[in-house]
Design a protein around this motif. Sequence first.
Motif, short mmCIF file in Angstrom:
data_model
loop_
_atom_site.label_atom_id
_atom_site.label_comp_id
_atom_site.label_asym_id
_atom_site.label_seq_id
_atom_site.Cartn_x
_atom_site.Cartn_y
_atom_site.Cartn_z
N UNK A 1 0.84 -1.20 0.00
CA UNK A 1 0.00 0.00 0.00
C UNK A 1 0.88 1.25 0.00
N UNK A 2 0.29 2.32 -0.49
CA UNK A 2 1.00 3.59 -0.53
C UNK A 2 0.05 4.69 -0.13
N UNK A 3 0.36 5.33 0.98
CA UNK A 3 -0.43 6.45 1.46
C UNK A 3 0.10 7.74 0.83
N UNK A 4 -0.71 8.78 0.77
CA UNK A 4 -0.26 10.04 0.19
C UNK A 4 1.01 10.55 0.85
N UNK A 5 2.00 10.86 0.04
CA UNK A 5 3.24 11.42 0.55
C UNK A 5 4.17 10.43 1.21
N UNK A 6 3.82 9.15 1.12
CA UNK A 6 4.66 8.12 1.76
C UNK A 6 5.12 7.10 0.74
N UNK A 7 6.12 6.34 1.11
CA UNK A 7 6.62 5.29 0.24
C UNK A 7 5.69 4.08 0.29
N UNK A 8 5.77 3.30 -0.76
CA UNK A 8 4.98 2.07 -0.80
C UNK A 8 5.51 1.12 0.27
N UNK A 9 4.60 0.47 0.98
CA UNK A 9 5.01 -0.42 2.05
C UNK A 9 4.32 -1.78 1.94
N UNK A 10 4.99 -2.76 2.46
CA UNK A 10 4.48 -4.12 2.46
C UNK A 10 3.30 -4.26 3.42
N UNK A 11 2.30 -5.06 3.02
CA UNK A 11 1.16 -5.31 3.87
C UNK A 11 1.07 -6.80 4.23
N UNK A 12 1.02 -7.66 3.22
CA UNK A 12 0.85 -9.09 3.47
C UNK A 12 1.30 -9.88 2.25
N UNK A 13 1.67 -11.13 2.49
CA UNK A 13 2.08 -12.01 1.40
C UNK A 13 1.61 -13.43 1.68
N UNK A 14 1.48 -14.18 0.61
CA UNK A 14 1.05 -15.57 0.71
C UNK A 14 1.85 -16.40 -0.27
N UNK A 15 2.19 -17.62 0.12
CA UNK A 15 3.00 -18.44 -0.78
C UNK A 15 2.13 -19.05 -1.88
N UNK A 16 2.76 -19.80 -2.76
CA UNK A 16 2.07 -20.29 -3.95
C UNK A 16 0.87 -21.17 -3.66
N UNK A 17 0.95 -21.94 -2.57
CA UNK A 17 -0.12 -22.89 -2.27
C UNK A 17 -1.14 -22.35 -1.28
N UNK A 18 -0.80 -21.26 -0.63
CA UNK A 18 -1.73 -20.66 0.32
C UNK A 18 -1.56 -21.13 1.74
N UNK A 19 -0.58 -21.95 2.03
CA UNK A 19 -0.44 -22.47 3.40
C UNK A 19 0.61 -21.73 4.22
N UNK A 20 1.14 -20.66 3.68
CA UNK A 20 2.09 -19.84 4.41
C UNK A 20 1.80 -18.37 4.14
N UNK A 21 1.68 -17.59 5.20
CA UNK A 21 1.39 -16.17 5.05
C UNK A 21 2.34 -15.36 5.91
N UNK A 22 2.41 -14.07 5.60
CA UNK A 22 3.35 -13.18 6.29
C UNK A 22 2.72 -11.79 6.30
N UNK A 23 2.76 -11.12 7.44
CA UNK A 23 2.09 -9.83 7.58
C UNK A 23 3.02 -8.77 8.15
N UNK A 24 2.76 -7.54 7.75
CA UNK A 24 3.40 -6.41 8.41
C UNK A 24 2.84 -6.32 9.83
N UNK A 25 3.67 -5.87 10.76
CA UNK A 25 3.22 -5.75 12.15
C UNK A 25 2.00 -4.84 12.28
N UNK A 26 1.92 -3.84 11.42
CA UNK A 26 0.85 -2.86 11.54
C UNK A 26 -0.53 -3.42 11.20
N UNK A 27 -0.58 -4.57 10.53
CA UNK A 27 -1.88 -5.14 10.14
C UNK A 27 -2.11 -6.52 10.73
#
Length: 123
Positions: A37-63
């Motif tokens: 995500x990218x908020x106005x005036x800020x750099x793009x930041x990571x939010x969440x990711x999921x692996x190819x099969x869907x059994x592994x996920x990773x989140x930013x602390x903020x979410x």
Amino acid sequence: VQLQAFGGGLVQAGGSLRLSCAASGRTFSRYGMGWFRQAPGKEREFVAAINYSGDSTYYADSVKGRFTISRDNAKNTVYLQMNSLKPEDTAVYYCARDGRIGATDRFAQYDYWGQGTLVTVSS
């Protein structure tokens, strides 16, 4: 590969939204996917990711604990369920394809990006 994100909108603080990202092509299930995500005036930041099969996920602390990433490989679609939204979640949200199978926050590893969908959270 084309990625199309949709589902953004205006929501009150504490509310929920679900974003979707539809991918073209036949190789969707071979790659990890992510949301940034990218908020106005800020750099793009990571939010969440999921692996190819869907059994592994990773989140930013903020979410963590509020957002859930998932995917449906049969539909070539990745989702971001956003609950307990806060005004600071206001941003343009982008989906992206990881060039590998895992779930990562490494920006440089993402090789295809969608056009973004705007999420606005009012206080």
